[in-house]
Write an enzyme that holds these catalytic residues in place. Structure first.
Site, PDB file in Angstrom:
ATOM      1  CE  LYS A 280      -4.330  -2.079   1.759  1.00 23.44           C
ATOM      2  NZ  LYS A 280      -5.274  -2.000   2.668  1.00 23.44           N
TER       3      LYS A 280
ATOM      4  NE  ARG B  13      -7.267  -8.439   0.945  1.00 25.25           N
ATOM      5  CZ  ARG B  13      -6.726  -7.833  -0.038  1.00 25.25           C
ATOM      6  NH1 ARG B  13      -5.807  -6.731   0.244  1.00 25.25           N
ATOM      7  NH2 ARG B  13      -7.447  -7.706  -1.117  1.00 25.25           N
TER       8      ARG B  13
HETATM    9  C1  PT1 Z   1      -7.665  -4.581   3.432  1.00 24.61           C
HETATM   10  C2  PT1 Z   1      -7.877  -4.689   1.904  1.00 24.61           C
HETATM   11  C3  PT1 Z   1      -8.968  -5.415   1.605  1.00 24.61           C
HETATM   12  N1  PT1 Z   1      -7.184  -3.869   1.204  1.00 24.61           N
HETATM   13  C4  PT1 Z   1      -9.498  -5.922   3.953  1.00 24.61           C
HETATM   14  N2  PT1 Z   1      -9.828  -6.437   2.483  1.00 24.61           N
HETATM   15  C5  PT1 Z   1      -7.474  -3.972   0.013  1.00 24.61           C
HETATM   16  N3  PT1 Z   1      -9.937  -6.844   4.740  1.00 24.61           N
HETATM   17  C6  PT1 Z   1      -8.724  -4.948  -0.452  1.00 24.61           C
HETATM   18  C7  PT1 Z   1      -2.867   2.152  -1.278  1.00 24.61           C
HETATM   19  O1  PT1 Z   1      -3.187   3.003  -0.306  1.00 24.61           O
HETATM   20  O2  PT1 Z   1      -6.842  -3.806   3.940  1.00 24.61           O
HETATM   21  N4  PT1 Z   1      -8.595  -5.364   4.357  1.00 24.61           N
HETATM   22  N5  PT1 Z   1      -9.371  -5.532   0.228  1.00 24.61           N
HETATM   23  C8  PT1 Z   1      -6.717  -3.210  -1.204  1.00 24.61           C
HETATM   24  N6  PT1 Z   1      -7.148  -1.701  -0.692  1.00 24.61           N
HETATM   25  C9  PT1 Z   1      -5.975  -0.814  -0.966  1.00 24.61           C
HETATM   26  C10 PT1 Z   1      -6.317   0.537  -0.197  1.00 24.61           C
HETATM   27  C11 PT1 Z   1      -4.965  -1.037  -1.741  1.00 24.61           C
HETATM   28  C12 PT1 Z   1      -5.297   1.549  -0.218  1.00 24.61           C
HETATM   29  C13 PT1 Z   1      -3.943  -0.198  -2.034  1.00 24.61           C
HETATM   30  C14 PT1 Z   1      -4.113   0.821  -1.286  1.00 24.61           C
HETATM   31  O3  PT1 Z   1      -2.098   2.075  -1.968  1.00 24.61           O
END
Ligand code: PT1
Length: 275
Positions: free
Chosen positions: A220, A254
């Site tokens: 992230k 995760r």
């Molecule tokens: C998470 C999650 C998810 N993240 C759960 N499910 C993502 N339970 C998808 C960035 O800042 O943390 N928990 N499902 C992916 N989401 C992101 C959010 C991907 C922020 C990248 C960023 O780069």
């Protein structure tokens, strides 16, 4: 703490890895969904081999700025992958906000719903209660397309804690078993770098809610902001962040890079056991 996922039980007294399988055209080959599904299945088998005990299958990106896809499109991406993996020993989780996708995925063999909207869709709580799947309830401020534009909190840890407490209460009132609920602060979902770091620093406070804690920071932008590295080079940064979360009581991780996380956990456990 045991997590009940339909007919499967995941012992979360020790840390476990949820491997990420994205069935989105940008993650694998483009073109039709069939090659995507095949690549995703192969990837899932590799993550299982590397030590994942949960596979999280998603057909809609919820990363910042992502645009929603149609429910039919999302369905056609995730269902073939779940069907192909059904019967394996791992817990199969579907990462979706949509009731239709949840229902079809459970029919195809999913054991868990991972919903970044914490089962806000009408009927989602009831579906989970009636089928006995596990649920991951996550905190998000805003919606993926605009959530990173201007996140504002009084006290981010307090607000996330109150939100998760209320979602856990709603889930239990709807009849979801207490042993089938995981909570997640939602790193990067409507949070500045300072908010994310504050949440990580005080993650232990969310343990007071009494549910297993999932942490997901893999690749992230919060890691990119700290290290200056692009998304493909954030593996080591992610290990540091996830081990800090482990120290604060998180038990499900995760991640994309399963093999690395597995080694980190093994070393962590060996240190603890040598006392
Ligand atoms: C998470 C999650 C998810 N993240 C759960 N499910 C993502 N339970 C998808 C960035 O800042 O943390 N928990 N499902 C992916 N989401 C992101 C959010 C991907 C922020 C990248 C960023 O780069």
């Amino acid at each position: 703490m045991n997590l009940h996922c339909r007919d499967k039980i995941l012992d979360l007294c020790v840390p476990r890895i949820m491997g990420i399988v994205n069935v989105t055209p940008d993650s694998f080959s483009d073109g039709g969904n069939l090659p995507d599904a095949r690549a995703a299945i192969a990837h899932a088998l590799r993550l299982l081999d590397e030590g994942a005990e949960v596979i999280d299958i998603g057909g809609e990106s919820t990363r910042p700025g992502a645009q929603p896809v149609s429910v039919d499109e999302e369905l056609s991406r995730v269902v073939p992958v779940i069907e192909a993996l059904r019967g394996c020993s791992a817990v199969l989780s579907v990462d979706t906000r949509h009731l239709g996708v949840m229902r079809a995925s459970i029919e195809a063999g999913a054991d868990m719903i991972n919903d970044v909207e914490a089962l806000a869709a009408p009927g989602a709580l009831e579906l989970a209660a009636n089928t006995g799947v596990a649920v991951c309830l996550m905190h998000m401020q805003g919606q993926p397309d605009i959530m990173q534009q201007h996140p504002v909190y009084g006290d981010v840890v307090d607000e996330v804690e109150q939100f998760l407490r209320s979602k856990v209460a709603l889930a239990e009132q709807a009849g979801i078993a207490s042993e089938s609920i995981v909570i997640d602060p939602g790193f990067g979902f409507g949070k500045s770098l300072a908010h994310n770091l504050q949440l990580l620093r005080h993650l232990g406070r969310l343990k007071l809610i009494g549910k297993p804690l999932l942490a997901g920071m893999s690749r992230k932008s919060m890691l990119g902001q700290v290290t200056g590295r692009p998304v493909a080079e954030r593996e080591y940064a992610g290990l540091a962040a996830h081990l800090y979360a482990l120290r604060q009581g998180a038990s499900l991780f995760r991640v994309h890079d399963v093999a690395a996380m597995r080694d980190a956990i093994l070393v962590w456990q060996a240190i603890g056991e040598s006392e």
